[in-house]
Enzyme design. Sequence first.
Site, PDB file in Angstrom:
ATOM      1  N   CYS A 121       9.052   3.627   4.251  1.00  0.00           N
ATOM      2  CA  CYS A 121       8.422   2.505   4.134  1.00  0.00           C
ATOM      3  C   CYS A 121       7.639   2.638   4.802  1.00  0.00           C
ATOM      4  O   CYS A 121       6.633   3.231   5.257  1.00  0.00           O
ATOM      5  CB  CYS A 121       8.843   1.055   4.156  1.00  0.00           C
ATOM      6  SG  CYS A 121       8.076  -0.487   3.980  1.00  0.00           S
ATOM      7  N   ASP A 169       8.995   0.021  -8.755  1.00  0.00           N
ATOM      8  CA  ASP A 169       8.508  -0.305  -6.781  1.00  0.00           C
ATOM      9  C   ASP A 169       7.458  -1.332  -6.861  1.00  0.00           C
ATOM     10  O   ASP A 169       5.695  -1.304  -7.483  1.00  0.00           O
ATOM     11  CB  ASP A 169       7.985   0.567  -6.123  1.00  0.00           C
ATOM     12  CG  ASP A 169       7.444  -0.257  -4.555  1.00  0.00           C
ATOM     13  OD1 ASP A 169       7.533  -0.536  -4.288  1.00  0.00           O
ATOM     14  OD2 ASP A 169       7.539   0.972  -3.694  1.00  0.00           O
ATOM     15  N   HIS A 200      11.790  -0.829  -5.039  1.00  0.00           N
ATOM     16  CA  HIS A 200      11.533   0.183  -3.479  1.00  0.00           C
ATOM     17  C   HIS A 200      12.601  -0.215  -2.072  1.00  0.00           C
ATOM     18  O   HIS A 200      13.303  -0.882  -2.959  1.00  0.00           O
ATOM     19  CB  HIS A 200       9.998  -1.180  -2.826  1.00  0.00           C
ATOM     20  CG  HIS A 200       9.252  -0.634  -1.116  1.00  0.00           C
ATOM     21  ND1 HIS A 200       8.137  -0.027  -1.362  1.00  0.00           N
ATOM     22  CD2 HIS A 200       9.961  -1.608  -0.985  1.00  0.00           C
ATOM     23  CE1 HIS A 200       8.439   0.282   0.006  1.00  0.00           C
ATOM     24  NE2 HIS A 200       9.103  -0.679   0.435  1.00  0.00           N
TER      25      HIS A 200
END
Length: 233
Positions: A121, A169, A200
């Site tokens: 991330c 995502d 995600h």
Amino acid sequence: MNTRTDRLTLADGTVGLPLWLPGSGRGPGIVLIQEIFGLDGYLASVAADLAALGYVVAVPELFWRFAPGWSSAHDEAGVAASMEVAGQFDPERGVTDVLAALAHLRALPETGGRAGVFGFCLGGALAFTAAARADPDVAVSFYGSTVPARLGELGRITCPVQFHFGGQDPYIPREEVRKVEAAVAAHPGAEIHVQEDAGHAFHNHVAPMFHHPEAAARAWELTTAFLRRTLPV
């Protein structure tokens, strides 16, 4: 596996740098770069998994300047709190910290001068930028949110690089991931894997709102195979 904390000296201060070492005590280095949740149990488990594969793993604390020791729950409230903390983060300073950790690992006798970068991330975005700014031996980027917008930097990456994204995502639309796929197809040494059924942070096994066990297992197998090829123990 053993752990210790080294000291990382930066231009604006000195901070602890947690290390995970394989049972042999030696191996190539990996700078493991955090999500917005901080150095939490999830990230520690990934560090331990990489150390079990034979790597010396360093985890720089990215929020040490304004929220030292930060970690949060992995639920909606934790995401909101972490987003607020991450709003104070300066990505340029973060890249500097990552590159300092990379240099520290390479200078250790335990690594033989070899080290790569690996992030999730926020950390996935920083791993990409670090690979474009310096010369890690390898880079792995999981769902780096700013990667699609910074594809112009891909041409500066000379090391093997692997990208992972989720096809569902909500933070990185599939059309943005297609841009990464097209750029990677034209870049030697790069590869991309999209878990179409995942969203995600699908690898984060302590975040029920994100975790996708099957996609996580597939992506981890691809990652470890990539590391064995490009940064062998």
